[in-house]
Design a protein around this motif. Sequence first.
Motif, PDB file in Angstrom:
ATOM      1  N   THR A 187       0.831  -1.203   0.000  1.00  0.00           N
ATOM      2  CA  THR A 187       0.000   0.000   0.000  1.00  0.00           C
ATOM      3  C   THR A 187       0.868   1.256   0.000  1.00  0.00           C
ATOM      4  OG1 THR A 187      -1.780  -1.157   1.163  1.00  0.00           O
ATOM      5  CG2 THR A 187      -1.813   1.247   1.233  1.00  0.00           C
ATOM      6  N   ALA A 188       1.963   1.196   0.736  1.00  0.00           N
ATOM      7  CA  ALA A 188       2.853   2.360   0.827  1.00  0.00           C
ATOM      8  C   ALA A 188       3.694   2.537  -0.431  1.00  0.00           C
ATOM      9  CB  ALA A 188       3.759   2.218   2.046  1.00  0.00           C
ATOM     10  N   TYR A 189       4.070   1.418  -1.070  1.00  0.00           N
ATOM     11  CA  TYR A 189       4.956   1.479  -2.234  1.00  0.00           C
ATOM     12  C   TYR A 189       4.329   0.693  -3.389  1.00  0.00           C
ATOM     13  CZ  TYR A 189       8.262   2.905   1.373  1.00  0.00           C
ATOM     14  OH  TYR A 189       8.875   3.547   2.418  1.00  0.00           O
ATOM     15  N   LYS A 190       3.370   1.301  -4.052  1.00  0.00           N
ATOM     16  CA  LYS A 190       2.724   0.635  -5.186  1.00  0.00           C
ATOM     17  C   LYS A 190       3.745   0.417  -6.301  1.00  0.00           C
ATOM     18  CE  LYS A 190      -1.805   2.681  -4.229  1.00  0.00           C
ATOM     19  NZ  LYS A 190      -2.947   3.458  -4.767  1.00  0.00           N
ATOM     20  N   THR A 191       3.781  -0.795  -6.836  1.00  0.00           N
ATOM     21  CA  THR A 191       4.853  -1.155  -7.770  1.00  0.00           C
ATOM     22  C   THR A 191       4.396  -1.279  -9.217  1.00  0.00           C
ATOM     23  OG1 THR A 191       4.449  -3.504  -7.316  1.00  0.00           O
ATOM     24  CG2 THR A 191       6.132  -2.387  -5.988  1.00  0.00           C
ATOM     25  N   HIS A 192       3.093  -1.409  -9.479  1.00  0.00           N
ATOM     26  CA  HIS A 192       2.632  -1.653 -10.843  1.00  0.00           C
ATOM     27  C   HIS A 192       1.432  -0.768 -11.180  1.00  0.00           C
ATOM     28  CE1 HIS A 192       4.850  -5.422 -10.093  1.00  0.00           C
ATOM     29  NE2 HIS A 192       5.019  -5.453 -11.403  1.00  0.00           N
ATOM     30  N   THR A 193       1.319  -0.481 -12.478  1.00  0.00           N
ATOM     31  CA  THR A 193       0.124   0.153 -13.027  1.00  0.00           C
ATOM     32  C   THR A 193      -0.618  -0.893 -13.852  1.00  0.00           C
ATOM     33  OG1 THR A 193       1.187   2.320 -13.127  1.00  0.00           O
ATOM     34  CG2 THR A 193      -0.750   1.988 -14.513  1.00  0.00           C
ATOM     35  N   ILE A 194      -1.917  -1.010 -13.641  1.00  0.00           N
ATOM     36  CA  ILE A 194      -2.684  -2.085 -14.275  1.00  0.00           C
ATOM     37  C   ILE A 194      -3.964  -1.552 -14.900  1.00  0.00           C
ATOM     38  CG2 ILE A 194      -1.816  -3.798 -12.628  1.00  0.00           C
ATOM     39  CD1 ILE A 194      -4.648  -3.659 -11.297  1.00  0.00           C
ATOM     40  N   GLN A 195      -4.568  -2.400 -15.738  1.00  0.00           N
ATOM     41  CA  GLN A 195      -5.965  -2.244 -16.137  1.00  0.00           C
ATOM     42  C   GLN A 195      -6.794  -3.198 -15.287  1.00  0.00           C
ATOM     43  OE1 GLN A 195      -7.157  -2.365 -20.257  1.00  0.00           O
ATOM     44  NE2 GLN A 195      -5.095  -1.832 -20.954  1.00  0.00           N
ATOM     45  N   LEU A 196      -7.985  -2.763 -14.915  1.00  0.00           N
ATOM     46  CA  LEU A 196      -8.879  -3.623 -14.144  1.00  0.00           C
ATOM     47  C   LEU A 196     -10.174  -3.806 -14.919  1.00  0.00           C
ATOM     48  CD1 LEU A 196      -9.444  -3.632 -10.344  1.00  0.00           C
ATOM     49  CD2 LEU A 196     -11.412  -3.713 -11.866  1.00  0.00           C
ATOM     50  N   THR A 197     -10.573  -5.063 -15.074  1.00  0.00           N
ATOM     51  CA  THR A 197     -11.781  -5.391 -15.835  1.00  0.00           C
ATOM     52  C   THR A 197     -12.757  -6.153 -14.957  1.00  0.00           C
ATOM     53  OG1 THR A 197     -10.507  -5.550 -17.891  1.00  0.00           O
ATOM     54  CG2 THR A 197     -12.697  -6.553 -17.872  1.00  0.00           C
ATOM     55  N   TRP A 198     -14.001  -5.678 -14.936  1.00  0.00           N
ATOM     56  CA  TRP A 198     -15.080  -6.406 -14.264  1.00  0.00           C
ATOM     57  C   TRP A 198     -15.928  -7.099 -15.328  1.00  0.00           C
ATOM     58  CZ3 TRP A 198     -14.731  -1.000 -13.004  1.00  0.00           C
ATOM     59  CH2 TRP A 198     -14.187  -0.709 -11.745  1.00  0.00           C
ATOM     60  N   ASP A 199     -16.120  -8.395 -15.183  1.00  0.00           N
ATOM     61  CA  ASP A 199     -16.990  -9.154 -16.083  1.00  0.00           C
ATOM     62  C   ASP A 199     -18.196  -9.655 -15.305  1.00  0.00           C
ATOM     63  OD1 ASP A 199     -15.592  -9.501 -18.773  1.00  0.00           O
ATOM     64  OD2 ASP A 199     -14.007 -10.082 -17.383  1.00  0.00           O
ATOM     65  N   PHE A 200     -19.383  -9.344 -15.819  1.00  0.00           N
ATOM     66  CA  PHE A 200     -20.635  -9.848 -15.255  1.00  0.00           C
ATOM     67  C   PHE A 200     -21.296 -10.657 -16.368  1.00  0.00           C
ATOM     68  CE2 PHE A 200     -19.591  -5.685 -13.550  1.00  0.00           C
ATOM     69  CZ  PHE A 200     -19.589  -5.901 -12.182  1.00  0.00           C
ATOM     70  N   ASN A 201     -21.155 -11.975 -16.312  1.00  0.00           N
ATOM     71  CA  ASN A 201     -21.501 -12.804 -17.463  1.00  0.00           C
ATOM     72  C   ASN A 201     -22.523 -13.872 -17.128  1.00  0.00           C
ATOM     73  OD1 ASN A 201     -19.684 -11.484 -19.190  1.00  0.00           O
ATOM     74  ND2 ASN A 201     -17.990 -12.723 -18.425  1.00  0.00           N
ATOM     75  N   GLN A 202     -23.204 -14.322 -18.170  1.00  0.00           N
ATOM     76  CA  GLN A 202     -24.155 -15.414 -18.037  1.00  0.00           C
ATOM     77  C   GLN A 202     -23.456 -16.666 -17.536  1.00  0.00           C
ATOM     78  OE1 GLN A 202     -27.559 -15.746 -18.592  1.00  0.00           O
ATOM     79  NE2 GLN A 202     -27.261 -17.798 -17.807  1.00  0.00           N
ATOM     80  N   THR A 203     -24.027 -17.291 -16.527  1.00  0.00           N
ATOM     81  CA  THR A 203     -23.455 -18.523 -16.005  1.00  0.00           C
ATOM     82  C   THR A 203     -23.528 -19.634 -17.038  1.00  0.00           C
ATOM     83  OG1 THR A 203     -24.196 -17.903 -13.812  1.00  0.00           O
ATOM     84  CG2 THR A 203     -23.565 -20.198 -14.130  1.00  0.00           C
TER      85      THR A 203
END
Length: 355
Positions: A15-31
């Motif tokens: 938390t103090a030393y963030k090391t990466h930059t990312i993309q975050l994807t949420w998937d809400f899909n049919q089971t």
Amino acid sequence: IDLSMTSRPVKRLLTAYKTHTIQLTWDFNQTKDAKSLESFGKELARLLSAYMTVTLTFDNDDEDQNLLFCILENHGVKQDYERTINGVRAPLAMRKRKKRMLFEIAGGEDREVDLKFMEDLTEHIKSIFYIDTYNVSYDLISNFDFFGAFFWKYSGKKFGKLDISPPSDVEFNEDQIRMIFNELEVDDLCLEIESDCELIQGLNLNSKKLKIWNTGYLSIEDVQESKCEKIEITFPGRLNVDRYLIKTINLWKTGKKLSNLKRLKFKRGGWSEEEHEEDKKAFFEKAGNLGIRRHESAKNKCYINRDTDKAVALLAYNGDIFKMIVQNDNDEAEEKDDDDSDDSDEEEESEDEEE
């Protein structure tokens, strides 16, 4: 990231030393039923049967390096060891797969609990990584409040990719459609939504990539005002040659509109061989007045130059699909791939019609 869920000191350090930059994807899909997917292999079948997923994409092009948290409708996930999310014991059993960067999560018993877990997990991830892009895929999942979902407080009104394809019994009203087009900032927008709205005027089409189906609500005039680079639209009925095709070409040719356009594809709804032939003949007759040059070998293709900078666009129309490609060095290969796909679609449609 697993250590951040099992060790408080590690969580504080990350938390103090963030090391990466990312993309975050949420998937809400049919089971999907995992058993019906076992031809893909048991491990991949479990992954494909996830009905909600959080994906972390790191700064590289290797999808195998993506980290996935897959919430399954499966209470039988055997927890390997206890984890905490934001310092609180995870309410759902979790197991890390050894062969993939993948966590399986036992969900499906209570939708609200699963969504709350997804939100808490998002908060945990946000505390240890920089997130530069948020993506959402809403695909056929039932009883889901898209506009009231938790992700809006993280993404705000800006998305990298937004893919909306709800069940057919979910209808979007005019205010919701206007909100998507006129209030959100989306690089890559895909829409396949149902609506009983008639034409909605004044929609802003500003995404770099735009792909839309079931577009009875979308006016061709708004498409012609678009700032998009790539456009693919399936209209509900027959394309008027003058309004949809000739006018669009002329606006690009004269430099008045569509200055960002690189690729455009219109497809009509329904099938009629007679109408296809009529529309194709009318198109090439009228396009001749715009100063087109016929293709060297393909009878359904031609070229046209833009007046302002002499950019060249390849036009293709078979009465069903219209394509316009502003050419560069890579377009010849891309064009061939697209044409092969379209020809295959046409053959299937013809066979269906004959049957």
